[in-house]
Design a protein around this motif. Structure first.
Motif: not given
Length: 283
Positions: A210-223
Protein backbone atom coordinates in the motif's frame (compact mmCIF):
# COMPACT_ATOMS: atom_id res chain seq x y z
CA UNK A 1 -5.45 -39.24 15.51
CA UNK A 2 -5.51 -40.00 11.80
CA UNK A 3 -5.44 -37.03 9.43
CA UNK A 4 -7.99 -37.08 6.60
CA UNK A 5 -7.60 -33.48 5.36
CA UNK A 6 -5.42 -30.52 6.36
CA UNK A 7 -6.81 -27.37 4.76
CA UNK A 8 -4.22 -24.92 3.37
CA UNK A 9 -1.58 -25.79 6.00
CA UNK A 10 -1.51 -27.75 9.24
CA UNK A 11 1.65 -28.02 11.34
CA UNK A 12 2.68 -29.50 14.67
CA UNK A 13 3.83 -26.65 16.93
CA UNK A 14 4.99 -26.14 20.49
CA UNK A 15 6.78 -23.09 21.93
CA UNK A 16 9.87 -23.68 19.83
CA UNK A 17 13.62 -24.27 20.13
CA UNK A 18 15.40 -22.09 22.66
CA UNK A 19 18.99 -20.92 22.82
CA UNK A 20 20.15 -22.17 19.41
CA UNK A 21 20.27 -18.98 17.34
CA UNK A 22 24.04 -18.84 17.89
CA UNK A 23 24.38 -21.96 15.75
CA UNK A 24 21.92 -20.75 13.12
CA UNK A 25 18.75 -22.43 14.38
CA UNK A 26 15.72 -20.19 14.90
CA UNK A 27 13.17 -20.70 17.65
CA UNK A 28 10.08 -21.22 15.46
CA UNK A 29 7.06 -22.53 17.41
CA UNK A 30 3.43 -21.43 17.41
CA UNK A 31 2.75 -18.24 15.49
CA UNK A 32 0.17 -17.28 18.15
CA UNK A 33 1.91 -18.32 21.36
CA UNK A 34 -0.86 -16.99 23.58
CA UNK A 35 -3.42 -19.24 21.88
CA UNK A 36 -1.21 -22.30 22.41
CA UNK A 37 -0.67 -21.49 26.09
CA UNK A 38 -4.40 -20.91 26.58
CA UNK A 39 -5.14 -24.24 24.94
CA UNK A 40 -2.72 -26.17 27.14
CA UNK A 41 -3.93 -24.56 30.34
CA UNK A 42 -7.51 -25.48 29.44
CA UNK A 43 -6.46 -29.11 28.92
CA UNK A 44 -4.20 -29.27 32.01
CA UNK A 45 -1.12 -29.78 29.80
CA UNK A 46 2.29 -28.19 30.28
CA UNK A 47 2.40 -24.76 28.59
CA UNK A 48 4.77 -26.01 25.90
CA UNK A 49 2.89 -29.20 24.93
CA UNK A 50 2.58 -29.56 21.17
CA UNK A 51 -0.67 -29.02 19.26
CA UNK A 52 -1.75 -28.66 15.64
CA UNK A 53 -1.63 -25.17 14.14
CA UNK A 54 -4.33 -24.96 11.46
CA UNK A 55 -4.21 -22.18 8.87
CA UNK A 56 -7.67 -21.06 7.73
CA UNK A 57 -9.52 -24.18 8.75
CA UNK A 58 -10.04 -27.37 6.80
CA UNK A 59 -8.51 -29.86 9.24
CA UNK A 60 -10.31 -33.22 9.42
CA UNK A 61 -9.00 -35.85 11.86
CA UNK A 62 -10.31 -39.17 13.16
CA UNK A 63 -9.92 -40.14 16.80
CA UNK A 64 -8.36 -43.62 17.09
CA UNK A 65 -8.28 -46.22 19.87
CA UNK A 66 -9.19 -44.22 22.97
CA UNK A 67 -11.26 -41.08 23.20
CA UNK A 68 -9.57 -37.70 23.64
CA UNK A 69 -10.21 -34.52 25.60
CA UNK A 70 -9.77 -31.71 23.06
CA UNK A 71 -9.94 -27.94 22.73
CA UNK A 72 -9.53 -25.45 19.85
CA UNK A 73 -8.25 -21.91 20.45
CA UNK A 74 -6.89 -19.05 18.34
CA UNK A 75 -9.01 -17.97 15.37
CA UNK A 76 -12.61 -18.87 16.32
CA UNK A 77 -14.84 -20.93 14.06
CA UNK A 78 -17.12 -23.94 14.00
CA UNK A 79 -15.61 -27.13 15.42
CA UNK A 80 -17.60 -30.20 14.45
CA UNK A 81 -17.53 -33.69 15.97
CA UNK A 82 -19.41 -36.11 13.71
CA UNK A 83 -21.22 -33.10 12.25
CA UNK A 84 -22.24 -31.57 15.59
CA UNK A 85 -20.78 -28.14 16.36
CA UNK A 86 -19.11 -28.23 19.77
CA UNK A 87 -17.68 -24.72 19.41
CA UNK A 88 -14.19 -23.33 19.61
CA UNK A 89 -12.61 -22.35 22.94
CA UNK A 90 -14.53 -25.15 24.65
CA UNK A 91 -13.17 -28.33 26.23
CA UNK A 92 -14.91 -31.41 24.82
CA UNK A 93 -14.50 -35.18 24.67
CA UNK A 94 -14.24 -36.93 21.30
CA UNK A 95 -15.19 -40.62 21.32
CA UNK A 96 -13.09 -43.29 19.57
CA UNK A 97 -13.90 -43.36 15.86
CA UNK A 98 -15.35 -39.85 15.79
CA UNK A 99 -14.37 -37.31 13.13
CA UNK A 100 -13.30 -33.84 14.21
CA UNK A 101 -13.44 -31.05 11.61
CA UNK A 102 -12.40 -27.39 11.87
CA UNK A 103 -14.33 -25.03 9.60
CA UNK A 104 -12.85 -21.79 8.28
CA UNK A 105 -12.59 -19.30 11.14
CA UNK A 106 -15.03 -16.42 11.31
CA UNK A 107 -12.13 -14.06 12.07
CA UNK A 108 -8.38 -14.46 12.24
CA UNK A 109 -6.16 -16.93 10.42
CA UNK A 110 -4.65 -19.59 12.69
CA UNK A 111 -6.48 -22.01 15.01
CA UNK A 112 -4.93 -24.53 17.39
CA UNK A 113 -6.23 -28.03 18.04
CA UNK A 114 -4.90 -29.54 21.24
CA UNK A 115 -5.50 -32.80 23.06
CA UNK A 116 -4.95 -33.77 26.67
CA UNK A 117 -1.43 -35.23 26.78
CA UNK A 118 -0.26 -33.17 23.82
CA UNK A 119 0.70 -34.22 20.30
CA UNK A 120 3.72 -36.53 20.70
CA UNK A 121 5.46 -36.06 17.35
CA UNK A 122 9.20 -36.75 17.30
CA UNK A 123 11.39 -33.99 18.76
CA UNK A 124 14.14 -32.35 16.73
CA UNK A 125 16.71 -30.37 18.73
CA UNK A 126 14.49 -30.43 21.78
CA UNK A 127 11.27 -29.27 20.16
CA UNK A 128 8.34 -30.61 18.13
CA UNK A 129 7.95 -27.31 16.26
CA UNK A 130 7.73 -27.39 12.47
CA UNK A 131 9.91 -24.62 10.97
CA UNK A 132 8.85 -23.89 7.38
CA UNK A 133 11.99 -21.85 6.63
CA UNK A 134 14.63 -24.36 7.73
CA UNK A 135 12.60 -27.55 7.31
CA UNK A 136 13.39 -28.64 10.87
CA UNK A 137 10.80 -30.55 12.84
CA UNK A 138 7.78 -32.58 11.73
CA UNK A 139 6.76 -32.22 8.09
CA UNK A 140 3.52 -30.37 7.30
CA UNK A 141 0.61 -32.71 7.96
CA UNK A 142 -0.83 -34.66 5.05
CA UNK A 143 -3.81 -36.95 4.57
CA UNK A 144 -3.03 -40.39 5.98
CA UNK A 145 -0.68 -39.17 8.73
CA UNK A 146 -1.24 -40.61 12.20
CA UNK A 147 -0.45 -38.30 15.11
CA UNK A 148 0.59 -39.95 18.38
CA UNK A 149 -0.78 -38.52 21.62
CA UNK A 150 1.30 -38.18 24.77
CA UNK A 151 0.53 -39.60 28.19
CA UNK A 152 -1.72 -37.21 30.14
CA UNK A 153 -0.59 -35.91 33.50
CA UNK A 154 -2.45 -36.52 36.74
CA UNK A 155 -4.43 -33.29 36.48
CA UNK A 156 -7.72 -33.11 34.58
CA UNK A 157 -9.21 -30.10 32.78
CA UNK A 158 -10.85 -27.84 35.34
CA UNK A 159 -12.76 -25.54 32.97
CA UNK A 160 -15.46 -26.07 30.36
CA UNK A 161 -14.42 -23.16 28.16
CA UNK A 162 -11.95 -20.30 27.79
CA UNK A 163 -12.36 -16.76 26.47
CA UNK A 164 -12.24 -16.39 22.70
CA UNK A 165 -10.22 -13.42 21.41
CA UNK A 166 -11.81 -10.54 19.52
CA UNK A 167 -10.02 -10.69 16.17
CA UNK A 168 -12.27 -8.14 14.45
CA UNK A 169 -11.83 -4.41 14.08
CA UNK A 170 -8.81 -2.21 13.41
CA UNK A 171 -5.42 -3.64 14.36
CA UNK A 172 -2.83 -1.20 15.68
CA UNK A 173 0.52 -2.74 16.57
CA UNK A 174 2.73 -1.02 19.13
CA UNK A 175 6.32 -0.60 17.99
CA UNK A 176 9.57 0.94 19.14
CA UNK A 177 12.02 2.57 16.76
CA UNK A 178 14.49 0.07 15.37
CA UNK A 179 18.30 0.19 15.39
CA UNK A 180 18.36 1.24 11.71
CA UNK A 181 15.49 3.74 11.68
CA UNK A 182 17.73 6.29 9.94
CA UNK A 183 18.15 4.06 6.91
CA UNK A 184 14.82 5.19 5.41
CA UNK A 185 13.93 8.76 4.49
CA UNK A 186 10.92 9.09 6.77
CA UNK A 187 10.51 6.33 9.34
CA UNK A 188 7.41 8.10 10.70
CA UNK A 189 5.64 7.14 7.47
CA UNK A 190 5.41 3.69 9.02
CA UNK A 191 2.98 4.95 11.68
CA UNK A 192 1.31 7.57 9.46
CA UNK A 193 0.08 5.01 6.92
CA UNK A 194 -2.45 2.22 6.84
CA UNK A 195 -0.84 -0.92 5.45
CA UNK A 196 -2.38 -4.00 3.89
CA UNK A 197 -1.24 -7.58 4.50
CA UNK A 198 -0.21 -9.03 1.13
CA UNK A 199 -0.61 -12.58 -0.15
CA UNK A 200 3.18 -12.97 -0.01
CA UNK A 201 2.95 -13.46 3.74
CA UNK A 202 3.58 -16.64 5.69
CA UNK A 203 5.01 -17.87 9.00
CA UNK A 204 8.41 -16.39 8.10
CA UNK A 205 7.15 -12.86 7.75
CA UNK A 206 4.20 -10.65 6.92
CA UNK A 207 4.84 -8.46 3.88
CA UNK A 208 2.95 -5.18 3.90
CA UNK A 209 1.72 -3.26 0.89
CA UNK A 210 0.00 0.00 0.00
CA UNK A 211 2.92 2.34 0.66
CA UNK A 212 6.70 2.26 0.31
CA UNK A 213 9.49 3.41 2.60
CA UNK A 214 12.29 5.00 0.59
CA UNK A 215 15.95 4.30 1.41
CA UNK A 216 18.00 7.15 2.84
CA UNK A 217 21.40 5.55 2.15
CA UNK A 218 22.94 4.09 -0.97
CA UNK A 219 25.02 1.44 0.73
CA UNK A 220 24.93 -2.17 1.88
CA UNK A 221 24.25 -3.16 5.47
CA UNK A 222 26.18 -6.15 6.86
CA UNK A 223 23.99 -9.02 8.05
CA UNK A 224 22.79 -8.61 11.62
CA UNK A 225 20.83 -10.71 14.08
CA UNK A 226 17.08 -10.91 13.44
CA UNK A 227 14.21 -11.53 15.84
CA UNK A 228 10.45 -12.01 15.96
CA UNK A 229 8.66 -8.68 15.65
CA UNK A 230 11.41 -6.92 13.70
CA UNK A 231 10.18 -4.71 10.83
CA UNK A 232 12.70 -4.95 8.01
CA UNK A 233 12.68 -2.85 4.84
CA UNK A 234 14.02 -4.55 1.68
CA UNK A 235 14.89 -2.59 -1.50
CA UNK A 236 11.24 -2.75 -2.67
CA UNK A 237 10.31 -0.44 0.21
CA UNK A 238 7.54 -2.78 1.36
CA UNK A 239 8.08 -3.53 5.07
CA UNK A 240 8.27 -7.12 6.28
CA UNK A 241 7.25 -7.99 9.85
CA UNK A 242 9.14 -11.08 10.98
CA UNK A 243 7.02 -13.83 12.52
CA UNK A 244 7.75 -17.23 14.07
CA UNK A 245 9.97 -18.77 11.37
CA UNK A 246 12.09 -15.70 10.61
CA UNK A 247 15.76 -16.14 9.64
CA UNK A 248 18.32 -15.71 12.42
CA UNK A 249 20.17 -12.99 10.47
CA UNK A 250 19.14 -10.40 7.91
CA UNK A 251 20.86 -7.82 5.74
CA UNK A 252 18.09 -5.24 5.35
CA UNK A 253 17.60 -2.40 7.85
CA UNK A 254 15.32 -3.01 10.83
CA UNK A 255 13.48 0.29 11.24
CA UNK A 256 11.06 -0.77 13.99
CA UNK A 257 10.35 -3.62 16.38
CA UNK A 258 6.80 -4.61 17.30
CA UNK A 259 6.21 -5.09 21.02
CA UNK A 260 6.38 -8.82 21.70
CA UNK A 261 2.91 -8.90 23.25
CA UNK A 262 1.45 -7.67 19.92
CA UNK A 263 3.22 -10.13 17.59
CA UNK A 264 0.66 -12.88 18.32
CA UNK A 265 -2.11 -10.55 17.13
CA UNK A 266 -0.14 -9.82 13.96
CA UNK A 267 0.08 -13.57 13.27
CA UNK A 268 -3.74 -13.69 13.10
CA UNK A 269 -3.98 -11.16 10.24
CA UNK A 270 -5.21 -12.45 6.88
CA UNK A 271 -4.07 -11.30 3.43
CA UNK A 272 -5.97 -8.12 2.63
CA UNK A 273 -6.42 -7.10 6.27
CA UNK A 274 -5.45 -3.50 7.14
CA UNK A 275 -2.93 -2.83 9.89
CA UNK A 276 -1.43 0.27 11.47
CA UNK A 277 1.54 0.93 13.75
CA UNK A 278 1.91 3.21 16.78
CA UNK A 279 5.18 4.36 18.29
CA UNK A 280 5.77 3.60 21.97
CA UNK A 281 8.78 4.24 24.13
CA UNK A 282 11.28 1.43 24.62
CA UNK A 283 11.16 0.00 28.17
Amino acid sequence: MRVHATGPLALVQDLGRRGLSGVGVGRSGAADRGALRQLNRALANPDDAAAVEVTFGGLDVEVLDEGLWCCVTGAPGAVRVDGRDVGSHAVFFAEPGSRLVLDRPSAGLRSYLGVRGGVAADEVLGSRASDVLSGLGPAPLAAGDVLPVGTPGKRFPEVDSVTAPDLTGEVVLRAVRGPRDGWVEDVDALVASTWSVTERSNRVGMRLGGQTLHPARDQQLPSEGAWRGAVQVPPSGEPVLFLADHPVTGGYPVVAVVVDADVDRAAQLRPGDPVRFRWVEAP
